[in-house]
Design a protein around this motif. Structure first.
Motif, PDB file in Angstrom:
ATOM      1  N   UNK A  90     134.897 -21.216  15.385  1.00  9.06           N
ATOM      2  CA  UNK A  90     133.763 -21.044  14.835  1.00  9.06           C
ATOM      3  C   UNK A  90     132.451 -21.199  15.405  1.00  9.06           C
ATOM      4  N   UNK A  91     131.197 -20.861  15.411  1.00 13.75           N
ATOM      5  CA  UNK A  91     130.088 -21.065  16.020  1.00 13.75           C
ATOM      6  C   UNK A  91     128.925 -21.387  14.964  1.00 13.75           C
ATOM      7  N   UNK A  92     127.940 -21.934  15.333  1.00 13.04           N
ATOM      8  CA  UNK A  92     126.765 -22.271  14.641  1.00 13.04           C
ATOM      9  C   UNK A  92     125.404 -22.195  15.573  1.00 13.04           C
ATOM     10  N   UNK A  93     124.580 -21.269  14.968  1.00  7.50           N
ATOM     11  CA  UNK A  93     123.344 -21.293  15.721  1.00  7.50           C
ATOM     12  C   UNK A  93     122.264 -21.631  14.808  1.00  7.50           C
ATOM     13  N   UNK A  94     121.484 -22.563  14.925  1.00 10.06           N
ATOM     14  CA  UNK A  94     120.044 -22.691  14.077  1.00 10.06           C
ATOM     15  C   UNK A  94     118.861 -22.860  15.208  1.00 10.06           C
ATOM     16  N   UNK A  95     117.990 -21.905  14.931  1.00  9.13           N
ATOM     17  CA  UNK A  95     116.830 -21.882  15.795  1.00  9.13           C
ATOM     18  C   UNK A  95     115.793 -22.108  14.997  1.00  9.13           C
ATOM     19  N   UNK A  96     114.852 -23.314  15.078  1.00  6.90           N
ATOM     20  CA  UNK A  96     113.689 -23.497  14.360  1.00  6.90           C
ATOM     21  C   UNK A  96     112.531 -23.302  15.175  1.00  6.90           C
ATOM     22  N   UNK A  97     111.660 -22.779  14.788  1.00 10.93           N
ATOM     23  CA  UNK A  97     110.302 -22.710  15.569  1.00 10.93           C
ATOM     24  C   UNK A  97     109.354 -23.091  14.603  1.00 10.93           C
ATOM     25  N   UNK A  98     108.487 -24.065  14.919  1.00  8.23           N
ATOM     26  CA  UNK A  98     107.219 -24.706  14.412  1.00  8.23           C
ATOM     27  C   UNK A  98     105.834 -24.062  14.998  1.00  8.23           C
ATOM     28  N   UNK A  99     105.191 -23.551  14.327  1.00 14.28           N
ATOM     29  CA  UNK A  99     103.801 -23.232  14.838  1.00 14.28           C
ATOM     30  C   UNK A  99     102.590 -24.443  13.910  1.00 14.28           C
ATOM     31  N   UNK A 100     102.289 -25.217  14.581  1.00  7.09           N
ATOM     32  CA  UNK A 100     101.271 -26.149  13.984  1.00  7.09           C
ATOM     33  C   UNK A 100      99.888 -25.502  13.681  1.00  7.09           C
ATOM     34  N   UNK A 101      99.188 -26.422  12.539  1.00  9.23           N
ATOM     35  CA  UNK A 101      98.035 -25.743  12.368  1.00  9.23           C
ATOM     36  C   UNK A 101      96.783 -25.577  13.498  1.00  9.23           C
ATOM     37  N   UNK A 102      97.117 -26.541  14.727  1.00  8.76           N
ATOM     38  CA  UNK A 102      96.367 -26.497  15.957  1.00  8.76           C
ATOM     39  C   UNK A 102      96.462 -25.352  16.935  1.00  8.76           C
ATOM     40  N   UNK A 103      97.732 -24.802  16.553  1.00  9.15           N
ATOM     41  CA  UNK A 103      98.340 -23.970  17.570  1.00  9.15           C
ATOM     42  C   UNK A 103      97.872 -22.612  17.591  1.00  9.15           C
ATOM     43  N   UNK A 104      96.621 -22.235  17.588  1.00 12.14           N
ATOM     44  CA  UNK A 104      96.121 -20.999  17.656  1.00 12.14           C
ATOM     45  C   UNK A 104      96.600 -20.195  18.885  1.00 12.14           C
ATOM     46  N   UNK A 105      96.852 -19.057  18.705  1.00  9.85           N
ATOM     47  CA  UNK A 105      97.182 -18.048  20.125  1.00  9.85           C
ATOM     48  C   UNK A 105      98.546 -18.170  20.351  1.00  9.85           C
ATOM     49  N   UNK A 106      99.310 -18.632  19.502  1.00 10.12           N
ATOM     50  CA  UNK A 106     100.808 -18.794  19.885  1.00 10.12           C
ATOM     51  C   UNK A 106     101.480 -17.515  19.993  1.00 10.12           C
ATOM     52  N   UNK A 107     102.443 -17.423  20.919  1.00  7.11           N
ATOM     53  CA  UNK A 107     103.201 -16.169  20.705  1.00  7.11           C
ATOM     54  C   UNK A 107     104.774 -16.848  20.959  1.00  7.11           C
ATOM     55  N   UNK A 108     105.626 -16.120  19.964  1.00 10.92           N
ATOM     56  CA  UNK A 108     106.824 -16.568  19.706  1.00 10.92           C
ATOM     57  C   UNK A 108     107.861 -15.409  19.189  1.00 10.92           C
ATOM     58  N   UNK A 109     109.122 -15.907  19.864  1.00 10.36           N
ATOM     59  CA  UNK A 109     110.234 -14.742  19.100  1.00 10.36           C
ATOM     60  C   UNK A 109     111.427 -15.460  19.391  1.00 10.36           C
ATOM     61  N   UNK A 110     112.327 -15.434  18.565  1.00 12.43           N
ATOM     62  CA  UNK A 110     113.581 -16.114  18.806  1.00 12.43           C
ATOM     63  C   UNK A 110     114.954 -15.073  17.978  1.00 12.43           C
ATOM     64  N   UNK A 111     115.908 -15.120  18.723  1.00 10.03           N
ATOM     65  CA  UNK A 111     116.965 -14.181  18.408  1.00 10.03           C
ATOM     66  C   UNK A 111     118.167 -14.729  18.549  1.00 10.03           C
ATOM     67  N   UNK A 112     119.195 -14.462  17.861  1.00 12.10           N
ATOM     68  CA  UNK A 112     120.650 -14.863  17.988  1.00 12.10           C
ATOM     69  C   UNK A 112     121.487 -13.753  17.619  1.00 12.10           C
ATOM     70  N   UNK A 113     122.476 -13.306  18.523  1.00 12.85           N
ATOM     71  CA  UNK A 113     123.304 -12.201  18.388  1.00 12.85           C
ATOM     72  C   UNK A 113     124.609 -12.434  18.470  1.00 12.85           C
ATOM     73  N   UNK A 114     125.635 -12.231  17.766  1.00 11.61           N
ATOM     74  CA  UNK A 114     126.727 -12.617  17.703  1.00 11.61           C
ATOM     75  C   UNK A 114     128.044 -11.431  17.514  1.00 11.61           C
ATOM     76  N   UNK A 115     128.970 -11.374  18.126  1.00 11.27           N
ATOM     77  CA  UNK A 115     130.041 -10.427  18.031  1.00 11.27           C
ATOM     78  C   UNK A 115     131.276 -11.195  17.718  1.00 11.27           C
ATOM     79  N   UNK A 116     131.991 -10.628  16.781  1.00  5.95           N
ATOM     80  CA  UNK A 116     133.182 -11.443  16.048  1.00  5.95           C
ATOM     81  C   UNK A 116     134.216 -10.376  16.391  1.00  5.95           C
ATOM     82  N   UNK A 117     134.959 -10.749  17.420  1.00  5.25           N
ATOM     83  CA  UNK A 117     136.083  -9.863  17.890  1.00  5.25           C
ATOM     84  C   UNK A 117     137.385  -9.849  17.218  1.00  5.25           C
TER      85      UNK A 117
END
Length: 392
Positions: free
Chosen positions: A278-305
């Protein structure tokens, strides 16, 4: 005489504005004992943590933390009251606070400003044995304008919890490779607090293949505009293994960038009496109100064999300002890409070998970015070794 009120412990439901403003403390007694329904603990079996969460852990031994570094790098063993240890962030959960409260000392690794360290700095933690619990703290400081690569290794058996924190100076360029090669009976719960300076670059790659239960919680924030953080990860779980990666990227300054990509594979054996992989991935990205101009991307890929294995993938994007070029997230859990499989088989490659090629290619997107050749080759070989153990 009136008695002073007892210290109030803080539960997981403590009010906070967002996921970047969680309660933090260096004192384990400030946290309630986790329960199975608490949000941040609901995926892991608390019974398998060997008492790290409630103080009932096995007798404590000394953590073996060794640092191999060039002469320009300073390595010190310090007490908990060393001010440098508190320049990132305090623990935000009970086990991280337990590690801080219980560690006999901490290790500080310092790279001077404008240094260009060609050889990797290797930090190796070795477990003290199956019936021994260890706690450790490592603080890494990289001066302004410096360049350095760190290899953070974990090996051996035991029950271990630690805080490994990074303070990255302005305009510095830091690569980190975390190599979890624990024995199959090890339990490791690790917290990482990372501060990325103005116009600094962080390239962080985590690889988890060993251990019975491994749970890592890296948290990144910025100390100025222009910071660039990339968090990559690979993990491979067999029967009896639980691997959890729970991340936060806190965009608290304008014009910063982050990219997160974790990839995992799971497999099992129908004849095994061990718990399913068993695996678990939790990805949190927070962009605050003062963080203009932010560039972000997050991804999680899993193969169950194989049947029975389970992967949980939970991306979360919290945006407090719309003044950003782009932000996105994605997560997938599935079997093989049937089109890729058909293509390889149509060219005469047997089914089992075609499946192994797909899995190797799946991981290579991350592994090929590792800047240290020897580590990259070792991890590629480790993936191949895992694939030999399963009938695809």
């Amino acid at each position: 005489m009136t008695e002073a009120p007892a210290k109030k412990r803080v539960g997981n439901a403590t009010f906070h504005d967002n996921k970047g403003d969680l309660f933090a403390s260096y004192d384990v007694n400030d946290f309630e004992v986790p329960q199975g329904r608490d949000e941040i603990w609901r995926f892991v079996s608390l019974r398998r943590l060997r008492g790290l969460h409630n103080g009932s852990f096995a007798p404590q031994g000394d953590a073996q933390v060794e640092v191999t570094a060039p002469a320009e790098v300073t390595v010190e063993q310090v007490d908990r009251d060393d001010a440098r240890l508190k320049t990132t962030s305090a623990p935000v959960d009970r086990i991280a606070a337990q590690a801080w409260t219980s560690m006999p000392h901490a290790t500080v690794v310092s790279v001077p400003a404008n240094a260009d360290i060609a050889e990797p700095i290797v930090i190796t933690t070795t477990g003290a044995g199956l019936d021994v619990t260890t706690f450790a703290g490592v603080h890494i400081e990289v001066g302004e304008g410096a360049r350095a690569t760190f290899i953070v290794e974990y090996t051996g058996s035991g029950t271990h919890a630690d805080n490994v924190n990074y303070l990255i100076g302005d305009n510095a360029h830091v690569s980190v490779i975390v190599d979890g090669q624990w024995a199959n009976d090890a339990v490791h719960v690790g917290a990482q607090s990372i501060v990325v300076g103005r116009d600094a670059v962080l390239r962080h790659t985590a690889a988890n293949f060993g251990g019975e239960v491994v749970r890592n919680t890296p948290r990144v924030k910025y100390a100025g505009s222009g910071g660039d953080a990339e968090l990559l990860g690979v993990y491979y779980a067999d029967d009896g293994q639980y691997i959890e990666n729970r991340l936060l990227v806190d965009h608290n300054h304008p014009y910063c960038r982050s990219n997160v990509l974790y990839k995992g594979a799971l497999q099992g054996d129908k004849s095994s009496k061990l718990p399913d992989a068993r695996t678990c991935w939790v990805g949190d990205v927070l962009i605050r109100s003062n963080a203009s101009g932010t560039e972000t991307y997050e991804a999680n890929r899993n193969i169950v064999l194989t049947d029975g294995a389970r992967a949980d993938a939970i991306p979360n994007l919290e945006i407090e300002t719309g003044d950003i070029p782009g932000a996105g997230h994605a997560a997938t859990v599935g079997r093989f890409d049937e089109e890729q499989l058909f293509y390889l088989k149509s060219r005469g490659i047997p089914d089992g070998e075609a499946r192994r090629l797909i899995v190797r290619g799946f991981f290579n997107e991350v592994l090929n970015r590792i800047p240290v050749d020897s580590v990259r080759d070792e991890l590629i070989n480790r993936v191949s070794g895992e694939l030999e153990q399963v009938n695809l």
